[in-house]
Design an enzyme around this catalytic site. Structure first.
Site, short mmCIF file in Angstrom:
data_model
loop_
_atom_site.label_atom_id
_atom_site.label_comp_id
_atom_site.label_asym_id
_atom_site.label_seq_id
_atom_site.Cartn_x
_atom_site.Cartn_y
_atom_site.Cartn_z
N HIS A 41 0.83 -1.20 0.00
CA HIS A 41 0.00 0.00 0.00
C HIS A 41 0.87 1.25 0.00
O HIS A 41 1.79 1.38 0.81
CB HIS A 41 -0.92 0.03 1.21
CG HIS A 41 -1.78 1.26 1.27
ND1 HIS A 41 -2.72 1.55 0.28
CD2 HIS A 41 -1.83 2.29 2.15
CE1 HIS A 41 -3.31 2.70 0.57
NE2 HIS A 41 -2.78 3.17 1.68
N SER A 42 0.56 2.19 -0.90
CA SER A 42 1.23 3.48 -0.99
C SER A 42 2.73 3.26 -1.19
O SER A 42 3.13 2.63 -2.17
CB SER A 42 0.91 4.31 0.26
OG SER A 42 1.18 5.68 0.05
N MET A 43 3.59 3.75 -0.31
CA MET A 43 5.02 3.46 -0.44
C MET A 43 5.27 1.97 -0.56
O MET A 43 6.15 1.52 -1.30
CB MET A 43 5.80 4.03 0.74
CG MET A 43 7.30 3.79 0.66
SD MET A 43 8.22 4.27 2.15
CE MET A 43 8.11 2.75 3.11
N ALA A 79 3.62 -0.21 -2.07
CA ALA A 79 3.43 -0.70 -3.44
C ALA A 79 4.75 -0.63 -4.21
O ALA A 79 5.11 -1.56 -4.94
CB ALA A 79 2.36 0.10 -4.15
N SER A 123 -1.50 -0.87 -4.23
CA SER A 123 -2.63 -0.12 -3.68
C SER A 123 -2.23 1.32 -3.38
O SER A 123 -1.17 1.58 -2.80
CB SER A 123 -3.09 -0.81 -2.39
OG SER A 123 -3.95 0.00 -1.63
#
Length: 250
Positions: free
Chosen positions: A93-95, A97, A122
């Protein structure tokens, strides 16, 4: 209660006696392995649920932070190589990813990624959000508050803020300085991009850009919510990561 494995980058949230599949989760900037602990209730009992623990937080609080992507992704890949092969999904998720993507690239380059079937990315486009990098702690706090999520409220407590800020500061520097290689080899794994419909950091169209990183199938799922849409939708997201998805039409 889940405990860390001998591999310091890996925290185990489930320990099936005879695991059939593995889900490896990569947290967001400032996040930790415990973010994914609730997912243990939602994955199939045969799934071995692991979460990556970056240095400088929780059980690794006293360890030195890693400020750049290359040594972080390489260290994670090295430790994942010590695990017995299982059909595996990466979720970041976010970083996380970007870290998951870079880790998978390294595993693929060693020839050890054949069992990794899917990368779920994500809350991030393949090249990140446009705009200036945050500089001061006040800008960092404002950036995190704007995204929502579990960290926003803790900034009202000076002691908690002091504990969290070094990791958040480090991770924002890491992801702001990271640039995806345009000449990177294509992934062989399928890619599934997920995002919230009100995420200020990435639009569904930008998330669809992940289709360019793989020779496998690609799908996008847009759920209701902001950057941390996956907190209220934890059960659905956890199940989606392990379920077959319909690829986008060519």
């Amino acid at each position: 209660m889940p405990s860390s494995s001998p591999s310091t980058y890996v925290t185990r949230h489930t320990r099936p006696e005879h695991p059939a599949r593995r889900l490896v989760c990569f947290p967001h900037a400032g996040g930790a392995a415990s973010f994914f602990r609730p997912w243990a209730r939602y994955v199939d009992p045969s799934v071995e649920l692991l979460a990556v623990q970056y240095p400088g937080r929780e059980n690794r609080f006293r360890e030195a932070l890693i400020p750049t992507m290359n040594p972080l992704a390489s260290a994670i890949a090295d430790e994942l190589l010590t695990l017995p092969p299982l059909p595996t999904v990466f979720f970041g998720h976010s970083m996380g990813a970007a870290v998951a993507y870079e880790t998978l690239l390294r595993l693929q380059q060693t020839g050890a990624a054949a069992h990794i079937a899917r990368l779920c990315v994500s809350g991030r486009s393949p090249d990140g959000a446009a705009g200036p990098a945050v500089q001061t702690d006040e800008e960092l706090v404002e950036a995190v508050r704007c995204l929502g999520g579990t960290h926003a409220a803790v900034f009202d407590d000076p002691d908690l803020r002091e504990l969290l800020m070094p990791a958040i500061r480090n991770d924002y520097h890491l992801i702001d300085s990271y640039r995806r290689r345009t000449d990177a080899p294509l992934l062989h794994a399928d890619v599934h991009a997920l995002t919230g419909d009100r995420d200020p950091r990435v639009t569904p169209e930008e998330a669809a850009g992940w289709s360019a990183v793989t020779s496998g199938s690609f799908a996008v799922t847009v759920l209701e919510g902001d950057h941390f849409y996956l907190v209220p939708a934890a059960e659905r997201v956890a199940r989606l990561t392990m379920e077959p998805v319909e690829p986008l039409p060519v």
